[in-house]
Design a protein around this motif. Sequence first.
Motif, PDB file in Angstrom:
ATOM      1  N   CYS A  59       0.810  -1.225   0.000  1.00  0.00           N
ATOM      2  CA  CYS A  59       0.000   0.000   0.000  1.00  0.00           C
ATOM      3  C   CYS A  59       0.842   1.274   0.000  1.00  0.00           C
ATOM      4  O   CYS A  59       0.296   2.374   0.024  1.00  0.00           O
ATOM      5  CB  CYS A  59      -0.928   0.024   1.216  1.00  0.00           C
ATOM      6  SG  CYS A  59      -2.180  -1.275   1.219  1.00  0.00           S
ATOM      7  N   THR A  60       2.149   1.141  -0.019  1.00  0.00           N
ATOM      8  CA  THR A  60       3.007   2.323   0.005  1.00  0.00           C
ATOM      9  C   THR A  60       2.967   3.012  -1.351  1.00  0.00           C
ATOM     10  O   THR A  60       2.719   2.370  -2.388  1.00  0.00           O
ATOM     11  CB  THR A  60       4.455   1.951   0.338  1.00  0.00           C
ATOM     12  OG1 THR A  60       4.997   1.186  -0.737  1.00  0.00           O
ATOM     13  CG2 THR A  60       4.535   1.153   1.640  1.00  0.00           C
ATOM     14  N   PRO A  61       3.234   4.322  -1.395  1.00  0.00           N
ATOM     15  CA  PRO A  61       3.255   5.020  -2.692  1.00  0.00           C
ATOM     16  C   PRO A  61       4.238   4.398  -3.678  1.00  0.00           C
ATOM     17  O   PRO A  61       3.953   4.304  -4.876  1.00  0.00           O
ATOM     18  CB  PRO A  61       3.661   6.446  -2.316  1.00  0.00           C
ATOM     19  CG  PRO A  61       3.219   6.607  -0.896  1.00  0.00           C
ATOM     20  CD  PRO A  61       3.412   5.253  -0.269  1.00  0.00           C
ATOM     21  N   GLU A  62       5.395   3.941  -3.180  1.00  0.00           N
ATOM     22  CA  GLU A  62       6.403   3.350  -4.064  1.00  0.00           C
ATOM     23  C   GLU A  62       5.899   2.053  -4.699  1.00  0.00           C
ATOM     24  O   GLU A  62       6.095   1.810  -5.894  1.00  0.00           O
ATOM     25  CB  GLU A  62       7.695   3.086  -3.294  1.00  0.00           C
ATOM     26  CG  GLU A  62       8.392   4.321  -2.776  1.00  0.00           C
ATOM     27  CD  GLU A  62       7.792   4.835  -1.465  1.00  0.00           C
ATOM     28  OE1 GLU A  62       8.226   5.903  -1.004  1.00  0.00           O
ATOM     29  OE2 GLU A  62       6.900   4.150  -0.900  1.00  0.00           O
ATOM     30  N   THR A  63       5.220   1.233  -3.885  1.00  0.00           N
ATOM     31  CA  THR A  63       4.696  -0.029  -4.417  1.00  0.00           C
ATOM     32  C   THR A  63       3.564   0.224  -5.400  1.00  0.00           C
ATOM     33  O   THR A  63       3.479  -0.424  -6.449  1.00  0.00           O
ATOM     34  CB  THR A  63       4.207  -0.927  -3.278  1.00  0.00           C
ATOM     35  OG1 THR A  63       5.288  -1.201  -2.387  1.00  0.00           O
ATOM     36  CG2 THR A  63       3.662  -2.237  -3.814  1.00  0.00           C
ATOM     37  N   LEU A  64       2.693   1.159  -5.074  1.00  0.00           N
ATOM     38  CA  LEU A  64       1.574   1.460  -5.967  1.00  0.00           C
ATOM     39  C   LEU A  64       2.069   2.005  -7.297  1.00  0.00           C
ATOM     40  O   LEU A  64       1.488   1.710  -8.353  1.00  0.00           O
ATOM     41  CB  LEU A  64       0.626   2.449  -5.290  1.00  0.00           C
ATOM     42  CG  LEU A  64      -0.103   1.915  -4.049  1.00  0.00           C
ATOM     43  CD1 LEU A  64      -0.901   3.024  -3.372  1.00  0.00           C
ATOM     44  CD2 LEU A  64      -1.020   0.749  -4.417  1.00  0.00           C
TER      45      LEU A  64
END
Length: 312
Positions: A283-288
């Motif tokens: 759910c992190t911005p980097e993963t998204l």
Amino acid sequence: MSRNSSATALSLPGTQGWDFGDYPYALEPLTLPHPGEPWLSDGTAGPQLEAACRELLTATDSGALVTPPATAAELERLFWFRWIVGHHLSFVIWRLVATRLEQLASGHGDRATAAREITAYVRAYSAMMLYTGSSTREIYNGTIRPSMYRMHSTFSGTWAADYAAVRGLFRGRRLPPVPVAEAADLEREIALGHRIHLGVAAKLVADGRSLLQHLVDKPPERQPRVWTSTFDCYFLTLRAPATGHEVLAQLLRRCKAVAMDLAANGLYPRVADYSGPTPDELCTPETLTCESEVADTVLRVAALATGCPPRH
């Protein structure tokens, strides 16, 4: 496998419709040389591969490569395709990374260029973890995980023969001799890949996060040769002499098929039932951001590996 089908599996992809396997989301074996055997000795792909990649990128951008989306009844076949083909791409990515690591260690080539390529491949491996891990928990635990258990009751990703050469890098234990200006980006991508690996395990398997962490922290002390053979057998991987052209042609075939799949179905198909909470790591911005770029990342790998100018 017949001689004709073997030749097809090693040939360059076409620019018209689905031509991987006998039908959409079918499979083909991957042929790789044994670890340590040369396959891309001069470090270049050649004009034929570059031209094929250009045609693939042009066909993709024009919307010419389309296939019907999977129905709810076809989801098991779709996610099995993703499980096998996503791993195939990972195996080739590891080989490409290992080649660049060898160049850095020997002092050949430009270190900054090699560092940026390694960083791009690490990003691509993260994308492949998201792709192979896009199954629903029901199909993973009902089909994919039992299939590994039937091969061996302790089946493990640590048995992958091509991973040994890059294990230190992906576990963040041994950074290659890259320029200081490039090191931070590489470290960030390695850390992101570790979080994605934990998140996918937690999403698919109860206690998956802790089980995976245990394997990373306490890998087996000895890996019998039969384990790597079992791993290759499961993932439809043949070990035989193969040229760089043949390996990269197989890469392009898979990049095209994956790009067509994602264009038709998205990373998370609408007809799939994704129940349960999403792990924090996913759910992190980097993963998204990595999730939203999986298709583009696959095509960037095709371009980078074949020396084709990347898409803009």
